[in-house]
Design an enzyme around this catalytic site. Structure first.
Site, PDB file in Angstrom:
ATOM      1  N   TRP A   4       0.827  -1.214   0.000  1.00  0.00           N
ATOM      2  CA  TRP A   4       0.000   0.000   0.000  1.00  0.00           C
ATOM      3  C   TRP A   4       0.850   1.248   0.000  1.00  0.00           C
ATOM      4  O   TRP A   4       0.534   2.238  -0.671  1.00  0.00           O
ATOM      5  CB  TRP A   4      -1.007  -0.018   1.142  1.00  0.00           C
ATOM      6  N   ASP A  43      -1.921   6.607   6.283  1.00  0.00           N
ATOM      7  CA  ASP A  43      -2.974   5.765   5.708  1.00  0.00           C
ATOM      8  C   ASP A  43      -3.323   4.741   6.784  1.00  0.00           C
ATOM      9  O   ASP A  43      -2.544   3.837   7.065  1.00  0.00           O
ATOM     10  CB  ASP A  43      -2.443   5.084   4.437  1.00  0.00           C
ATOM     11  N   LYS A  71     -12.717  -1.666   5.813  1.00  0.00           N
ATOM     12  CA  LYS A  71     -12.097  -2.630   6.726  1.00  0.00           C
ATOM     13  C   LYS A  71     -12.654  -2.476   8.143  1.00  0.00           C
ATOM     14  O   LYS A  71     -13.175  -3.411   8.695  1.00  0.00           O
ATOM     15  CB  LYS A  71     -10.582  -2.475   6.724  1.00  0.00           C
TER      16      LYS A  71
HETATM   17  C1  LIG Z   1      -7.449  -1.540   1.376  1.00  0.00           C
HETATM   18  C2  LIG Z   1      -6.391  -0.533   1.531  1.00  0.00           C
HETATM   19  C3  LIG Z   1      -6.240   0.542   0.632  1.00  0.00           C
HETATM   20  C4  LIG Z   1      -7.096   0.692  -0.605  1.00  0.00           C
HETATM   21  O1  LIG Z   1      -8.273   1.270  -0.310  1.00  0.00           O
HETATM   22  P1  LIG Z   1      -9.331   1.608  -1.480  1.00  0.00           P
HETATM   23  O2  LIG Z   1     -10.450   2.119  -0.619  1.00  0.00           O
HETATM   24  O3  LIG Z   1      -9.638   0.331  -2.176  1.00  0.00           O
HETATM   25  O4  LIG Z   1      -8.756   2.632  -2.342  1.00  0.00           O
HETATM   26  C5  LIG Z   1      -5.259   1.469   0.893  1.00  0.00           C
HETATM   27  N1  LIG Z   1      -4.444   1.360   1.962  1.00  0.00           N
HETATM   28  C6  LIG Z   1      -4.540   0.329   2.825  1.00  0.00           C
HETATM   29  C7  LIG Z   1      -3.606   0.251   3.987  1.00  0.00           C
HETATM   30  C8  LIG Z   1      -5.508  -0.645   2.639  1.00  0.00           C
HETATM   31  O5  LIG Z   1      -5.607  -1.670   3.496  1.00  0.00           O
END
Ligand SMILES: *Cc1c(COP(=O)(O)O)cnc(C)c1O
Length: 359
Positions: A102, A171, A195
């Site tokens: 990511w 993030d 999530k």
């Molecule tokens: C799932 C995830 C993403 C991607 O998210 P989207 O909503 O599909 O753009 C980005 N960063 C992390 C750490 C993730 O687990």
């Protein structure tokens, strides 16, 4: 009703109490004669939902006044582009930690907008690990430092955060609201909802308001954090239904005792699985114990054939979503906030039993 134990990494399991409430309120929201997803985003019903969602997040994280809580669209992936677009821009530089899949995606987007300094790189390390936060030194003049608080695929998670002069941007898609956090240490926190927060389609952004003032006038209005702060995330139609579910999930988190209680339960859940892994020669954890995630437990079996069998037999016993990410293989048990402890106990027992048959 046959609910399985859903170990999916995202979209992921939601609290069953929340799903029931959504179902009960679906056709006639609080006597309005329509569903909340059919209601005006400027009407009183939706307005109360929106305000409570913001208030719940503020309360859970004890967010200081100088921060705004935004609901945006496009997933965390859009934030990969918006962060540099708003905070750095052409000619500027930003620091990134490359901790894996990511982080790499965030870096790729940032490179189109500004100079990227990768100031630490642990991507691809085996066992998977993260840099020591104490060792992180920001580059003088960098616009911000970007980290990924939980690498969902590798199964690594920062236990403490770097201290740098520049604003820290994180993030937190896969571990937001999973533990108490000192928000004042961060400039921006963002997280796709699917999530730990609710359904896919809404992204929560917690931003120190002064950072939104940096944006250049050539950035499209819709892509400016400032626009969404000024309009309380109602500049255009927000993903109302998703925000409604986030409101219910955050209400549920408060009813569970808040993030202290949630963190304790999450630790307990993860420990149940790591104990099986650590006590076995059969299972091999893929993350360094010092950095392993409380949210995504990743491990291997002695062969890919056994891994396939493991995933299949687990599914037959009502445990779905255990296959590791296609880029790394192996097994991944995603056990976010809403994942019940009974499901983790069931998996731990299955792991012991599977080992006794194949070990
Ligand atoms: C799932 C995830 C993403 C991607 O998210 P989207 O909503 O599909 O753009 C980005 N960063 C992390 C750490 C993730 O687990």
């Amino acid at each position: 009703m046959a609910r399985v134990y859903n170990f999916n990494p995202g979209p992921a399991t939601l609290p069953v109490e929340v799903l029931r409430q959504v179902q009960e309120e679906l056709l006639d929201y609080h006597g309005s004669g329509m569903s909340i997803m059919e209601s005006s985003h400027r009407g009183p019903e939706y307005n109360a939902v929106h305000e409570e969602a913001v208030a719940n997040i503020r309360k859970l994280l004890n967010i200081p006044e100088e921060y705004a809580v935004l609901f945006m669209t496009g997933g965390a992936s859009v934030q990969f582009a918006l962060v540099p677009m708003n905070l750095a821009g052409k000619g500027a530089a930003a620091d990134y930690v490359n901790s894996g899949y990511w982080a790499e995606k965030a870096i790729k987007e940032a490179r189109l907008q500004c100079t990227v300094n990768v100031i630490a790189d642990t991507a691809g390390s085996s066992p998977a690990r993260l840099p020591d936060p104490e060792s992180i030194q920001g580059t003088p003049g960098a616009a911000y430092l970007h980290i990924t608080s939980n690498e969902t695929i590798a199964g690594t998670q920062w236990k403490a955060f770097p201290r740098v002069e520049t604003p820290l941007v994180a993030d937190m898609s896969s571990d937001i609201l999973s533990r108490p956090l000192d928000v004042s240490r961060f400039g921006i926190i963002y997280a796709g909802a699917q999530k730990n927060l609710g359904p896919a389609g809404v992204t929560v952004v917690i931003i120190r308001k002064d950072l939104a003032e940096r944006v250049s006038e050539d950035v499209p209005i819709i892509f400016r954090y400032r626009t969404h702060i000024e309009k309380n995330s109602l500049y255009n139609t927000p993903p109302c239904f998703n925000i409604y579910v986030v409101m219910l999930v955050t209400r549920w988190l408060l009813s569970q005792g808040g993030l202290g209680a949630i963190a304790q339960r999450n630790e307990r859940k993860a420990r149940l699985l790591y104990e099986v892994i650590d006590g076995s020669e059969f299972y091999r954890g893929t993350a360094d114990p010092a950095y392993r995630s409380v949210m995504n437990v990743t491990f291997r079996l002695p062969s890919e054939e056994l891994e396939k069998l493991f995933v299949r037999e687990a599914a037959e016993q009502g445990m779905k979503g255990l296959k590791g990410h296609r880029s790394v293989g192996g097994i991944r048990a995603s056990i976010y906030n809403a994942f019940p402890i009974e499901g983790v106990e069931t998996l731990a027992a299955f792991m012991r039993e599977f080992e006794s048959r194949h070990g």
